[in-house]
Design a protein around this motif. Structure first.
Motif, mmCIF file in Angstrom:
data_model
loop_
_atom_site.group_PDB
_atom_site.id
_atom_site.type_symbol
_atom_site.label_atom_id
_atom_site.label_comp_id
_atom_site.label_asym_id
_atom_site.label_seq_id
_atom_site.Cartn_x
_atom_site.Cartn_y
_atom_site.Cartn_z
ATOM 1 N N HIS A 105 0.686 -1.441 0.252
ATOM 2 C CA HIS A 105 0.359 -0.265 -0.013
ATOM 3 C C HIS A 105 1.008 0.948 -0.114
ATOM 4 N N ALA A 106 2.375 1.192 0.887
ATOM 5 C CA ALA A 106 3.221 2.488 0.907
ATOM 6 C C ALA A 106 3.470 2.559 -0.672
ATOM 7 N N ILE A 107 4.166 1.622 -1.659
ATOM 8 C CA ILE A 107 4.624 2.034 -2.892
ATOM 9 C C ILE A 107 3.028 2.261 -3.635
ATOM 10 N N GLU A 108 2.937 2.040 -3.139
ATOM 11 C CA GLU A 108 1.432 2.328 -3.933
ATOM 12 C C GLU A 108 0.979 3.723 -3.736
ATOM 13 N N ALA A 109 1.187 4.613 -3.282
ATOM 14 C CA ALA A 109 0.887 5.509 -2.509
ATOM 15 C C ALA A 109 1.903 6.408 -2.853
ATOM 16 N N GLY A 110 3.447 6.114 -3.280
ATOM 17 C CA GLY A 110 3.856 6.665 -3.895
ATOM 18 C C GLY A 110 4.974 6.750 -2.862
ATOM 19 N N ASP A 111 5.621 5.724 -1.872
ATOM 20 C CA ASP A 111 6.435 5.712 -1.436
ATOM 21 C C ASP A 111 7.399 4.742 -1.767
ATOM 22 N N ALA A 112 8.637 5.058 -2.466
ATOM 23 C CA ALA A 112 9.398 4.270 -3.095
ATOM 24 C C ALA A 112 10.259 3.820 -2.399
ATOM 25 N N ARG A 113 10.497 3.606 -0.965
ATOM 26 C CA ARG A 113 11.902 2.897 0.119
ATOM 27 C C ARG A 113 11.781 2.329 0.054
ATOM 28 N N GLU A 114 13.226 1.578 0.227
ATOM 29 C CA GLU A 114 13.829 0.146 -0.988
ATOM 30 C C GLU A 114 13.168 -0.508 0.656
ATOM 31 N N GLU A 115 13.025 -0.132 1.871
ATOM 32 C CA GLU A 115 12.877 -1.412 2.925
ATOM 33 C C GLU A 115 11.053 -1.761 1.843
ATOM 34 N N HIS A 116 10.226 -1.405 1.315
ATOM 35 C CA HIS A 116 9.215 -1.787 1.493
ATOM 36 C C HIS A 116 8.887 -2.449 -0.173
ATOM 37 N N PHE A 117 10.001 -2.344 -0.624
ATOM 38 C CA PHE A 117 10.769 -3.491 -2.025
ATOM 39 C C PHE A 117 10.457 -4.819 -1.300
ATOM 40 N N THR A 118 11.507 -4.721 -0.857
ATOM 41 C CA THR A 118 12.214 -5.521 -0.090
ATOM 42 C C THR A 118 11.252 -6.617 0.717
ATOM 43 N N ALA A 119 10.179 -5.408 1.459
ATOM 44 C CA ALA A 119 9.593 -6.336 2.482
ATOM 45 C C ALA A 119 8.007 -7.076 1.549
ATOM 46 N N VAL A 120 7.798 -6.724 0.470
ATOM 47 C CA VAL A 120 6.701 -7.404 -0.720
ATOM 48 C C VAL A 120 7.863 -8.169 -2.078
ATOM 49 N N GLY A 121 8.831 -7.819 -1.328
ATOM 50 C CA GLY A 121 9.756 -8.952 -2.745
ATOM 51 C C GLY A 121 9.025 -9.649 -3.984
ATOM 52 N N ASP A 122 8.796 -10.779 -4.397
ATOM 53 C CA ASP A 122 8.075 -11.117 -5.244
ATOM 54 C C ASP A 122 6.651 -10.665 -5.305
ATOM 55 N N ASP A 123 5.818 -10.868 -3.967
ATOM 56 C CA ASP A 123 4.339 -11.420 -3.279
ATOM 57 C C ASP A 123 3.458 -10.246 -3.649
ATOM 58 N N TRP A 124 4.041 -10.017 -5.278
ATOM 59 C CA TRP A 124 3.050 -8.715 -5.646
ATOM 60 C C TRP A 124 1.808 -8.544 -5.221
ATOM 61 N N ASP A 125 1.266 -9.796 -5.598
ATOM 62 C CA ASP A 125 -0.190 -10.154 -5.486
ATOM 63 C C ASP A 125 -0.953 -10.942 -4.297
ATOM 64 N N VAL A 126 0.107 -10.578 -2.994
ATOM 65 C CA VAL A 126 -0.624 -10.940 -1.822
ATOM 66 C C VAL A 126 -2.280 -10.845 -2.069
ATOM 67 N N GLU A 127 -2.438 -9.697 -1.872
ATOM 68 C CA GLU A 127 -3.749 -9.191 -1.638
ATOM 69 C C GLU A 127 -4.562 -10.259 -2.211
ATOM 70 N N GLU A 128 -4.782 -10.907 -3.897
ATOM 71 C CA GLU A 128 -5.355 -11.559 -4.085
ATOM 72 C C GLU A 128 -5.637 -12.779 -3.619
ATOM 73 N N ARG A 129 -4.091 -12.997 -3.723
ATOM 74 C CA ARG A 129 -3.899 -14.536 -3.038
ATOM 75 C C ARG A 129 -5.079 -14.934 -1.475
ATOM 76 N N ALA A 130 -4.371 -14.096 -0.889
ATOM 77 C CA ALA A 130 -5.099 -13.470 0.396
ATOM 78 C C ALA A 130 -7.016 -14.009 0.253
ATOM 79 N N ARG A 131 -7.706 -13.176 -0.937
ATOM 80 C CA ARG A 131 -8.900 -13.077 -1.294
ATOM 81 C C ARG A 131 -9.467 -14.565 -1.354
ATOM 82 N N ALA A 132 -8.402 -15.082 -2.207
ATOM 83 C CA ALA A 132 -9.052 -15.925 -3.117
ATOM 84 C C ALA A 132 -8.581 -17.865 -1.955
ATOM 85 N N THR A 133 -8.084 -17.497 -1.142
ATOM 86 C CA THR A 133 -8.188 -18.633 -0.470
ATOM 87 C C THR A 133 -8.765 -18.319 1.246
ATOM 88 N N LEU A 134 -8.979 -17.304 1.096
ATOM 89 C CA LEU A 134 -9.981 -16.907 1.779
ATOM 90 C C LEU A 134 -12.000 -17.144 1.190
#
Length: 548
Positions: A105-134
């Protein structure tokens, strides 16, 4: 020396060799247990207290074996039996995706700090996967920002499973996952389990769930045996084994009897020879030296004959003991309860325009020895209805009246005094019965001799359930209406069979609230009632049929 490794072996799997584990008080759980489980769905069954949950904790690395080796290849996901989530926890926190989601959400809001990209890694579809699992678990309406306090207990169990599925572990361990789940939630869990492609080990007494596994792992008397196929195939295989084992016991018993006879004959022959030798000595027909030689030879021959038969008898007894070890001691309750009989057509219970404390409404009658299944979603008010019928809760409105003596077996099994023995508790329910009669009846519920003197607080879950059921059924006056609330929760398959056997002898009316459809059918249910805001009669729910 104990070695335990959770990585390094190719392909997902679980391997244990000579596993030994004991509790700090010295109680041995496993003594040189071997196991090997690969990809597929394995149903782990066994008696309550037999070590099933302990074995899962050993595999998960939450406990360490004191001996042997245990290797698990691949990432492990473990759903324990009684772990609760903090009510203030958000759903995304429970799913383990809160940090990744916040960074996204921070990246989507324009915050491009590296720590956010590190936290996301390759998991850009995390919310979609979570909602599909639920969604796949029937939790589409549960938002990621909601708190655990806003969801039901059954939904919380499914959320914990969803968290594991999102991690995509190679090895999934589930401990009694359908406990406290209603029919709809159970079928969602069945579907998730059937879609699993890794190693799955599930501890359960749920017959429908165990009908969906690839193999059964039977933990019995400290040994683990694998049977290919589902629960039905396992029961057929065990029945065949037990028939053969019983036949071997009969053969061994016959051999012991034969060897005893031959040994007795050997003793009789020895005695006869002694008598003959005595007669010959008295008659002095032969020289003394000859008679002594004959006597010594006869004694040696008879002694060898006796020793031979003693050895044969010992060997026969060993074969009998070995054969008996293969016969299972899954004792069945056998009890007659004629005083619980209710004539057909007799009015047992009348509920008129009752408004329960939970807001649900109910109107129904019970006549004669009817057997009624009470089904419905968790939170619909089934327990509240039973407690109202039992007189433990007053209705908010309407009339609830029992016309016969009744007893209720609650989910929490808090009916007995944990500080008293089984016999003392039963005596409190039947004050007019003498100690001999109480103990004779308890013996039929498998509390024989010293077992009846055990403190209730020291009993296992299955034993405590059996003791509570015994006290209720032996109570004075005899209950002609019995109310059971989720009776099979946390009971092993043997205990469920014992419960079913006991209820076969019960001749009164029965109302059972539950989600275990095969168990309900085994009771010979005559009417099905569903509580969903209002109580209504429905068609029988069949095994494998999802709730509507």
């Amino acid at each position: 020396m104990t070695t335990s490794s959770h990585r390094g072996t190719p392909g997902p799997g679980i391997t244990g060799t000579a596993l030994t584990f004991a509790w700090p008080d010295g109680t041995t759980v496993f003594d040189e247990l071997d196991l090997a489980l690969g990809p597929g769905r394995t149903g782990l069954i066994g008696r309550n207290g037999g070590g099933k949950s302990t074995l899962l904790k050993l595999i998960a690395g939450e406990l360490a074996p004191q001996g042997g080796t245990l290797r698990v290849s691949g990432e492990i996901g473990h759903l324990p039996q009684d772990v609760t989530l903090a009510t203030g926890l958000r759903v995304d926190q429970a799913l383990g995706i809160a940090r990744t989601r916040a960074a996204l959400h921070a990246i989507e809001a324009g915050d491009a700090r590296e720590e956010h990209f590190t936290a996301v890694g390759d998991d850009w579809d995390v919310e979609e996967r979570a909602r599909a699992t639920l969604d796949g678990l029937g939790l589409a309406g549960v938002g990621l920002d909601r708190t655990i306090g806003e969801v039901s207990g059954g939904e919380a169990v499914l959320l914990r499973l969803a968290a594991l599925l999102l991690r995509r572990p190679d090895v999934l361990l589930l401990d009694e996952p359908t406990n406290n789940l209603d029919l709809a939630a159970r079928h969602r869990l069945y579907a998730a389990m059937e879609a699993w492609h890794g190693v799955l080990v599930v501890v359960s007494h749920d017959r429908e769930l165990l009908g969906r596994v690839d193999q059964i792992a039977d933990l019995h008397d400290g040994d683990l045996r694998l049977y290919g196929g589902d629960l039905a195939a396992y029961e057929e295989a065990v029945a065949t084994e037990q028939t053969a084992a019983a036949r071997m016991v009969r053969v061994a018993e016959a051999d012991v009897r034969r060897q005893k006879r031959e040994l007795a004959e050997a003793h009789e022959k020895l005695a006869a020879r002694k008598r003959y030798g005595g007669k010959m000595a008295a008659s002095k027909r032969e020289p003394k030296i000859v008679m002594n030689l004959r006597k010594r030879a006869a004694q040696e021959s008879a002694g060898k004959y006796r020793i031979l038969h003693e050895r044969r008898l010992g060997a026969a007894r060993e074969r009998l003991a070995e054969a008996a070890e293969h016969v299972r001691d899954d004792a069945r309750i056998r009890v007659d309860l004629p005083r619980t009989r209710v004539p057909p057509g007799r009015q047992v219970l009348s509920v008129r325009d009752a408004v329960l404390r939970c807001g649900a409404r109910a109107t129904f009658d019970v006549h004669g020895p009817e057997r009624i299944a009470l089904v419905g979603a968790n939170g619909a008010g089934k327990s509240t209805l039973l407690r109202t019928v039992a007189g433990l809760l007053p209705p908010a409105a309407g009339d609830v009246r029992a016309h016969v003596p009744l007893r209720m077996l609650p989910q929490r099994l808090d009916v007995l005094d944990a500080s008293l023995s089984v016999a003392a508790n039963a005596a409190q329910f039947a004050p007019g019965a003498g100690d001999n009669r109480v103990r004779a009846q308890l013996a039929r519920f498998l509390f024989r001799q010293a077992r009846a003197d055990q403190l209730v607080g020291t009993l296992s879950g299955g034993e405590r359930f059996r003791a509570t059921l015994a006290a209720l059924l032996l109570a004075e006056p005899a209950p002609q209406l019995l109310l059971l609330d989720e009776p099979t929760n946390s009971l092993d398959l043997t205990s469920v069979a014992q419960l079913t056997a006991a209820l076969e002898s019960y001749e009164g009316a029965l109302i059972v609230a539950g989600h275990d459809v095969p168990f309900l059918h085994s009771l010979g249910i005559t009417r099905w009632l569903r509580l969903d805001g209002e109580l209504r009669e429905v068609a029988p729910v069949e095994p494998g049929e999802p709730a509507h």
